[in-house]
Design an enzyme around this catalytic site. Sequence first.
Site, PDB file in Angstrom:
ATOM      1  CE  LYS A  69     -24.676  28.358   0.637  1.00 36.69           C
ATOM      2  NZ  LYS A  69     -25.516  28.434   1.512  1.00 36.69           N
TER       3      LYS A  69
ATOM      4  CB  THR B 280     -23.270  29.880   4.028  1.00 33.96           C
ATOM      5  OG1 THR B 280     -24.329  29.551   3.852  1.00 33.96           O
ATOM      6  CG2 THR B 280     -22.373  29.470   5.272  1.00 33.96           C
TER       7      THR B 280
ATOM      8  CD  GLN C 137       6.166   0.876  -1.591  1.00 40.66           C
ATOM      9  OE1 GLN C 137       6.197   0.183  -2.743  1.00 40.66           O
ATOM     10  NE2 GLN C 137       5.672   0.470  -0.512  1.00 40.66           N
TER      11      GLN C 137
ATOM     12  CG  ASN D 218       0.021  -1.970  -6.179  1.00 40.05           C
ATOM     13  OD1 ASN D 218      -0.022  -1.987  -7.444  1.00 40.05           O
ATOM     14  ND2 ASN D 218       1.213  -2.842  -5.603  1.00 40.05           N
TER      15      ASN D 218
ATOM     16  CG  HIS E  47      -2.872  -5.796  -5.861  1.00 36.36           C
ATOM     17  ND1 HIS E  47      -1.654  -5.443  -5.909  1.00 36.36           N
ATOM     18  CD2 HIS E  47      -3.500  -5.581  -4.622  1.00 36.36           C
ATOM     19  CE1 HIS E  47      -1.435  -4.980  -4.532  1.00 36.36           C
ATOM     20  NE2 HIS E  47      -2.516  -5.291  -3.933  1.00 36.36           N
TER      21      HIS E  47
HETATM   22  O1  LIG Z   1       4.940  -2.085  -5.571  1.00 33.32           O
HETATM   23  C1  LIG Z   1       4.609  -2.621  -4.432  1.00 33.32           C
HETATM   24  N1  LIG Z   1       4.755  -2.377  -3.189  1.00 33.32           N
HETATM   25  C2  LIG Z   1       4.636  -2.911  -1.922  1.00 33.32           C
HETATM   26  O2  LIG Z   1       4.533  -2.421  -0.914  1.00 33.32           O
HETATM   27  C3  LIG Z   1       3.791  -4.323  -2.220  1.00 33.32           C
HETATM   28  N2  LIG Z   1       3.297  -5.377  -1.461  1.00 33.32           N
HETATM   29  C4  LIG Z   1       2.846  -6.151  -2.001  1.00 33.32           C
HETATM   30  O3  LIG Z   1       2.232  -7.331  -1.751  1.00 33.32           O
HETATM   31  N3  LIG Z   1       2.951  -5.981  -3.610  1.00 33.32           N
HETATM   32  C5  LIG Z   1       3.547  -4.574  -3.809  1.00 33.32           C
HETATM   33  N4  LIG Z   1       4.068  -3.924  -4.881  1.00 33.32           N
END
Ligand SMILES: O=c1[nH]c(=O)c2[nH]c(=O)[nH]c2[nH]1
EC number: 1.7.3.3
Length: 294
Positions: free
Chosen positions: A13, A58, A215, A241, A243
């Site tokens: 469940k 379940t 990273q 990420n 942006h």
């Molecule tokens: O911290 C980031 N890692 C990336 O691999 C990457 N690639 C990107 O276009 N901007 C960023 N910024």
Amino acid sequence: MTDVVLGKNQYGKAENHVVRIHRDTDRHVIRDLVVTSQLRGDFEAVHTQGDNAHCVPTDTQKNTVFAFVQKYGVDSPEALLLKLSEHFTSEFEWVSGGRWAADEHAWDRINDNDHCFVQNKQEVRTAVVVTDGPRSTVISGFKDLTVLKSTESGFQGYPKDQYTTLPETTDRIMSTDVATRWRYSTTDVDFDAVYEDVKKIILDKFTDHYSRALQETLYLMGKAVIEAHPEIDEIKFSCPNKHHFVYDLGFCDLPNDNETHYAADRPFGLIEATVQRKDAQPDENAWVGIAGFC
Ligand SMILES: O=c1[nH]c(=O)c2[nH]c(=O)[nH]c2[nH]1
């Protein structure tokens, strides 16, 4: 005649939403969990013969979740899941294992009130117990913890080819929704205390360095967790990420020194990494069914 056989299977469940009030004193404590129970074992005849003799309904699994929450309370989501695992694998001899998972939604007290709460939407806590015969593995984590630093982040030194338009920067916004899961090497853990500490380490680490890439920051977070917690063998991250582009206001002659940004919701970078204790026993099986991590 084509030979056909039953492959891997599990059932149960999903998403039992249970709210437990601990009201032993006037100062109530609330645990709000969404629990999924799935059994593995000898269910061959259920699938191939229409014989339900081994098919623990379940509905029974759902009832067991609510009964255990009432009977034992919720020390931690992980402790509850381990109890469910022990129960199903000992009660039914053909149940050799399974997968029990919980998402927990946190509530904070309003003005330190004893029984009034406001939901804390910072993050959703996650927990999974995978049992295979005598062995249970616990994977804890959280998702949707949104963080942002308004400086102390840059991105430089990457390769450029005919498709590269991204300008290098030494000062940008870095923002992500942290999703992380970590695997314990033992079940003998104060799960709530370690959870709070891992979250604190991840947040502290986000603040304490100039980030050269998301990273690098994820690796530093994972490394700090592994170094501080010997009972954790590996930790995974999956982080968008998010942006933020400095908006060009040249069209109306306004300067914009990293102040006004366009927060793009898509596409987004997607950065995933696993940080491991060197020489630790891997446990790939435990990660099966956990989507969105590498
Ligand atoms: O911290 C980031 N890692 C990336 O691999 C990457 N690639 C990107 O276009 N901007 C960023 N910024």
